[in-house]
Design a protein around this motif. Structure first.
Motif, PDB file in Angstrom:
ATOM      1  N   THR B 174       0.842  -1.197   0.000  1.00 53.27           N
ATOM      2  CA  THR B 174       0.000   0.000   0.000  1.00 53.27           C
ATOM      3  C   THR B 174       0.873   1.241   0.000  1.00 53.27           C
ATOM      4  OG1 THR B 174      -1.451  -1.255   1.438  1.00 53.27           O
ATOM      5  CG2 THR B 174      -1.970   1.061   1.154  1.00 53.27           C
ATOM      6  N   ASP B 175       1.871   1.198   0.840  1.00 55.89           N
ATOM      7  CA  ASP B 175       2.812   2.302   0.960  1.00 55.89           C
ATOM      8  C   ASP B 175       3.471   2.594  -0.389  1.00 55.89           C
ATOM      9  OD1 ASP B 175       3.951   4.173   2.558  1.00 55.89           O
ATOM     10  OD2 ASP B 175       5.686   2.943   3.067  1.00 55.89           O
ATOM     11  N   LYS B 176       3.918   1.532  -1.049  1.00 53.70           N
ATOM     12  CA  LYS B 176       4.600   1.658  -2.340  1.00 53.70           C
ATOM     13  C   LYS B 176       3.666   2.245  -3.390  1.00 53.70           C
ATOM     14  CE  LYS B 176       7.778  -2.130  -2.599  1.00 53.70           C
ATOM     15  NZ  LYS B 176       7.806  -3.518  -3.035  1.00 53.70           N
ATOM     16  N   ILE B 177       2.440   1.665  -3.484  1.00 58.29           N
ATOM     17  CA  ILE B 177       1.498   2.122  -4.502  1.00 58.29           C
ATOM     18  C   ILE B 177       1.139   3.578  -4.245  1.00 58.29           C
ATOM     19  CG2 ILE B 177      -0.798   1.788  -5.490  1.00 58.29           C
ATOM     20  CD1 ILE B 177      -0.564  -1.166  -4.726  1.00 58.29           C
ATOM     21  N   MET B 178       0.951   3.925  -2.973  1.00 55.77           N
ATOM     22  CA  MET B 178       0.617   5.297  -2.617  1.00 55.77           C
ATOM     23  C   MET B 178       1.687   6.253  -3.119  1.00 55.77           C
ATOM     24  SD  MET B 178      -0.914   5.656   1.141  1.00 55.77           S
ATOM     25  CE  MET B 178      -1.875   7.073   1.562  1.00 55.77           C
ATOM     26  N   LYS B 179       2.935   5.882  -2.867  1.00 54.65           N
ATOM     27  CA  LYS B 179       4.025   6.748  -3.304  1.00 54.65           C
ATOM     28  C   LYS B 179       4.078   6.835  -4.821  1.00 54.65           C
ATOM     29  CE  LYS B 179       7.057   6.549   0.639  1.00 54.65           C
ATOM     30  NZ  LYS B 179       7.730   5.481   1.374  1.00 54.65           N
ATOM     31  N   ALA B 180       3.870   5.674  -5.476  1.00 51.37           N
ATOM     32  CA  ALA B 180       3.917   5.662  -6.939  1.00 51.37           C
ATOM     33  C   ALA B 180       2.810   6.536  -7.513  1.00 51.37           C
ATOM     34  CB  ALA B 180       3.789   4.237  -7.455  1.00 51.37           C
ATOM     35  N   GLN B 181       1.605   6.455  -6.920  1.00 50.92           N
ATOM     36  CA  GLN B 181       0.497   7.251  -7.433  1.00 50.92           C
ATOM     37  C   GLN B 181       0.689   8.730  -7.099  1.00 50.92           C
ATOM     38  OE1 GLN B 181      -0.881   5.675  -9.566  1.00 50.92           O
ATOM     39  NE2 GLN B 181      -2.433   4.184  -8.947  1.00 50.92           N
ATOM     40  N   MET B 182       1.289   9.010  -5.944  1.00 49.70           N
ATOM     41  CA  MET B 182       1.557  10.399  -5.583  1.00 49.70           C
ATOM     42  C   MET B 182       2.559  11.011  -6.556  1.00 49.70           C
ATOM     43  SD  MET B 182       1.191   9.961  -1.585  1.00 49.70           S
ATOM     44  CE  MET B 182       2.295  11.056  -0.778  1.00 49.70           C
ATOM     45  N   ALA B 183       3.534  10.185  -6.978  1.00 46.68           N
ATOM     46  CA  ALA B 183       4.519  10.663  -7.948  1.00 46.68           C
ATOM     47  C   ALA B 183       3.859  10.989  -9.282  1.00 46.68           C
ATOM     48  CB  ALA B 183       5.600   9.608  -8.146  1.00 46.68           C
ATOM     49  N   ARG B 184       2.707  10.332  -9.530  1.00 43.58           N
ATOM     50  CA  ARG B 184       1.970  10.608 -10.763  1.00 43.58           C
ATOM     51  C   ARG B 184       0.914  11.682 -10.540  1.00 43.58           C
ATOM     52  NH1 ARG B 184       3.571   5.613 -10.648  1.00 43.58           N
ATOM     53  NH2 ARG B 184       4.131   4.475 -12.546  1.00 43.58           N
ATOM     54  N   GLY B 185       0.918  12.302  -9.392  1.00 42.25           N
ATOM     55  CA  GLY B 185       0.019  13.412  -9.150  1.00 42.25           C
ATOM     56  C   GLY B 185      -1.263  13.071  -8.420  1.00 42.25           C
ATOM     57  N   ALA B 186      -1.392  11.872  -7.894  1.00 41.45           N
ATOM     58  CA  ALA B 186      -2.589  11.523  -7.130  1.00 41.45           C
ATOM     59  C   ALA B 186      -2.577  12.272  -5.802  1.00 41.45           C
ATOM     60  CB  ALA B 186      -2.647  10.025  -6.890  1.00 41.45           C
ATOM     61  N   ASP B 187      -3.780  12.576  -5.316  1.00 43.17           N
ATOM     62  CA  ASP B 187      -3.879  13.364  -4.093  1.00 43.17           C
ATOM     63  C   ASP B 187      -4.699  12.574  -3.081  1.00 43.17           C
ATOM     64  OD1 ASP B 187      -4.083  15.203  -2.184  1.00 43.17           O
ATOM     65  OD2 ASP B 187      -5.352  16.611  -3.315  1.00 43.17           O
ATOM     66  N   PHE B 188      -4.076  12.174  -1.983  1.00 40.70           N
ATOM     67  CA  PHE B 188      -4.800  11.375  -0.995  1.00 40.70           C
ATOM     68  C   PHE B 188      -5.201  12.188   0.230  1.00 40.70           C
ATOM     69  CE2 PHE B 188      -2.150   8.117  -3.116  1.00 40.70           C
ATOM     70  CZ  PHE B 188      -3.177   7.385  -3.640  1.00 40.70           C
ATOM     71  N   GLU B 189      -4.805  13.459   0.276  1.00 39.78           N
ATOM     72  CA  GLU B 189      -4.955  14.157   1.543  1.00 39.78           C
ATOM     73  C   GLU B 189      -5.985  15.276   1.570  1.00 39.78           C
ATOM     74  OE1 GLU B 189      -0.838  14.482   2.061  1.00 39.78           O
ATOM     75  OE2 GLU B 189      -0.935  12.432   2.786  1.00 39.78           O
ATOM     76  N   SER B 190      -6.313  15.874   0.415  1.00 43.73           N
ATOM     77  CA  SER B 190      -7.225  17.015   0.485  1.00 43.73           C
ATOM     78  C   SER B 190      -8.626  16.639   0.026  1.00 43.73           C
ATOM     79  CB  SER B 190      -6.673  18.163  -0.370  1.00 43.73           C
ATOM     80  OG  SER B 190      -6.525  17.730  -1.691  1.00 43.73           O
ATOM     81  N   GLY B 191      -9.551  17.586   0.168  1.00 42.92           N
ATOM     82  CA  GLY B 191     -10.927  17.366  -0.244  1.00 42.92           C
ATOM     83  C   GLY B 191     -11.780  16.865   0.898  1.00 42.92           C
ATOM     84  N   ASN B 192     -13.102  16.840   0.669  1.00 48.42           N
ATOM     85  CA  ASN B 192     -13.994  16.353   1.707  1.00 48.42           C
ATOM     86  C   ASN B 192     -14.010  14.823   1.706  1.00 48.42           C
ATOM     87  OD1 ASN B 192     -15.506  15.567  -0.463  1.00 48.42           O
ATOM     88  ND2 ASN B 192     -16.930  17.298  -0.326  1.00 48.42           N
ATOM     89  N   LEU B 193     -14.859  14.271   2.541  1.00 49.16           N
ATOM     90  CA  LEU B 193     -14.837  12.822   2.750  1.00 49.16           C
ATOM     91  C   LEU B 193     -15.109  12.052   1.454  1.00 49.16           C
ATOM     92  CD1 LEU B 193     -14.282  11.319   5.361  1.00 49.16           C
ATOM     93  CD2 LEU B 193     -16.735  10.848   5.505  1.00 49.16           C
ATOM     94  N   ILE B 194     -16.110  12.496   0.698  1.00 42.89           N
ATOM     95  CA  ILE B 194     -16.482  11.790  -0.536  1.00 42.89           C
ATOM     96  C   ILE B 194     -15.350  11.897  -1.550  1.00 42.89           C
ATOM     97  CG2 ILE B 194     -18.110  11.763  -2.468  1.00 42.89           C
ATOM     98  CD1 ILE B 194     -20.187  12.868  -0.397  1.00 42.89           C
TER      99      ILE B 194
END
Lengths: 287, 275
Positions: B174-194
């Motif tokens: 999970t950690d690895k995929i998260m980092k890989a997706q973050m490197a591609r510009g994915a955002d896991f931290e902002s926005g509301n719950l939905i």
């Protein structure tokens, strides 16, 4: 006597379309004759998709030939009633070390095979100790596999197979996911098992350096066995290997290039030491 | 990061409690929980408290680890206390506007709170002193009689121990995929719950695919090593009762007797109007 004997062995994969109807069939292994003598170290080479992994899975009776036959230690792999004996005779080590370790502690994982065989506890412990010592991982017996390096994990996996005392071990690209150090560790372990315990080894790989000490090399391409022989014989045919998209060991390549430039070097030089010796001899003759 | 997480809450120490057979600890926890519900007098709870403190002492687990488990039930605890405090009728002690606090309310609230805390602390002693693997082994053996009514006890235990083995691996993944997706510009931290839940999709899809692939590989590896279910399988580390385990069962029996006695005294005292 040959411990593994395959005759006209073929295996077909069916590709299904979305409705589950067969769309096309892929012949992964195509009419292979295979003979492995007891105590041999056999390497199977081939680039991706050459059918070498599919062939390997037959030896452990995970796959059964679509056509042809395969006998492991005299037992037909198509015979369901002998499947567990075959799996005990021919152990298998896979590519990804994480996905084949079942126990949460090293010694528990090594004991998994003997547990399945229904051995009494004391006998299991004895085997676990022997096999962990054979791969040099005895000091790590109480560790969690998650804390080990790739090479160490793979050695634990090998110990897990050794604990079942197989006559033959099939290793399906055991070093593909390891760093160079881990690779050396694993190959050395396998060679030692072959020499000291006289276990028949079938090593499937695409690293040439792991092949040069084998007794016999089998080259596969498009499901067929295309070359067979000692490493020296195989690596004498540099052109053919290149045509099959396979590398040759560095020393062999250097010798080959020098030969082309007119240096009278013999065919099938495998190691740097050998190359240096031959060059030294040449200098002696000239000087 | 995620990799540093320790699995379960096992606290390694060298104590008698740690060395006890997991079945004994399972039984002990059960006995303790039942005793909390069966015996409700103050005297019985004094006995339970003494037993609990003694076991914690013997287990050598620092009490602050015990308290950790309580954090998760703090909300439940507050709700229970508040409801009991205000909603039980009886002799009024305090009146704030329309809300009344009664004597009975206070008593029940305190009693419920203590019972909840004891439940959690009691069961965390078991998880703190037993490795997850040991626990599955214990469960497998303790529940073996259920095999007769076709409950696949071995299979369930095997699944549990495999899950335990793969939790850290999947965490790392999970950690690895998260980092890989973050490197591609994915955002896991902002926005509301939905929004955030939606953003998890590029993490969950690859994780699921990889988990299935691993499961497939593992199944093949297990078959290759001769696994064919629990039948005919032996144990490398079989569970065998030792002397200390038998003693522990005796201690449990003694505890039950004491609780029973304390409860009787409590009732007697109440009947004769001594308390």
């Amino acid at each position: 006597m040959s411990i593994i004997r395959g005759r006209k062995l073929s295996y077909e994969y069916q590709r299904l379309d979305e409705e589950g109807n067969p769309e096309s069939t892929i012949r992964a292994v195509d009419g292979v004759d295979l003979d492995v003598q007891e105590g041999d170290f056999v390497a199977i080479l081939g680039h991706n998709g050459s059918g070498k992994s599919t062939l390997a899975k037959h030896i452990n009776a995970i796959l059964v030939p679509t056509e042809g036959t395969l006998y492991v230690d005299g037992k037909d792999t198509r015979d369901e009633s002998q499947i567990w004996e075959i799996r005990q005779t021919a152990g298998m080590v896979f590519q990804n070390p994480d996905n084949q370790i079942i126990g949460t502690i090293v010694d528990e994982d090594v004991g998994f095979g003997p547990e399945n065989m229904g051995m009494p506890s004391e006998a299991i412990w004895k085997r676990v100790e022997e096999s962990l010592k054979a791969v040099g991982m005895w000091e790590y017996r109480a560790h969690s596999p998650n804390k080990l390096s790739g090479g160490q994990k793979q050695r634990v996996a090998i110990a897990g197979v050794v604990a079942m005392r197989p006559k033959c071990i099939v290793l399906d690209e055991p070093t593909a996911m390891l760093d160079p150090n881990g690779r050396k560790e694993v190959v050395r372990t396998v060679q030692e098992l072959n020499r000291k315990e006289h276990v028949t080894v079938l090593l499937i790989t695409h690293y040439m350096e792991e092949v040069i000490e084998a007794d016999k090399v089998i080259v596969m391409d498009q499901g067929k066995v295309v070359m067979q022989g000692t490493p020296k014989e195989i690596f004498s045919h540099v052109e053919e290997l290149k045509a099959r998209r396979l590398d040759v060991p560095q020393a062999t390549l250097v010798a080959y290039e020098l030969q082309k430039k007119g240096l009278p070097l013999p065919d099938g030089i495998l190691s740097m030491a050998e190359l240096a010796d031959e060059l030294e001899k040449l200098r002696g003759q000239r000087g | 990061m995620l990799r540093d997480m320790t699995l379960g809450q096992y606290y390694p120490a060298n104590s008698v409690i740690h060395r006890l057979d997991p079945r004994v600890k399972l039984a002990g926890t059960l006995v303790f929980i039942i005793s909390l519900f069966a015996f409700r007098s103050a005297e019985a709870y004094v006995a339970a408290t003494l037993a609990l403190v003694a076991v914690i002492r013997i287990s050598k687990v620092p009490p602050k680890f015990m308290m950790r488990g309580l954090k998760s039930i703090i909300m439940l605890l507050m709700i229970t206390v508040v409801f009991n405090l205000f909603l039980i009728r009886g002799t009024v002690v305090v009146r704030i506007w329309k809300l009344t606090i009664t004597k009975e309310g206070i008593e029940t609230a305190v009693f419920m709170a203590i019972r909840l805390i004891y439940l959690i602390v009691g069961s965390s002693i078991m998880t703190l002193t037993t490795t997850p693997n040991n626990l599955t082994d214990g469960l497998e053996k303790a529940l073996r009689p259920l095999n007769k009514i076709r409950v696949p006890v071995h299979d369930i235990a095997m699944m549990m121990s495999i899950a335990l083995r793969f939790i850290p691996i999947l965490m790392e993944e999970t950690d690895k995929i998260m980092k890989a997706q973050m490197a591609r510009g994915a955002d896991f931290e902002s926005g509301n719950l939905i929004q955030r839940a939606k953003n998890m999709v590029p993490l969950l899809v690859p994780l699921f695919i990889s988990a299935f692939r691993r499961a497939n590989d593992l199944a093949m590896a297990m078959e290759a090593r001769g696994y064919r279910g629990g039948e005919g399988r032996t144990k490398m580390k079989p569970l065998v009762y030792a002397h200390r385990d038998r003693m522990a069962y005796l201690v449990m029996l003694a505890y039950l007797l004491v609780m029973f006695g304390a409860n009787r005294i409590g009732f007697a005292a109440r009947i004769f109007g001594l308390s």
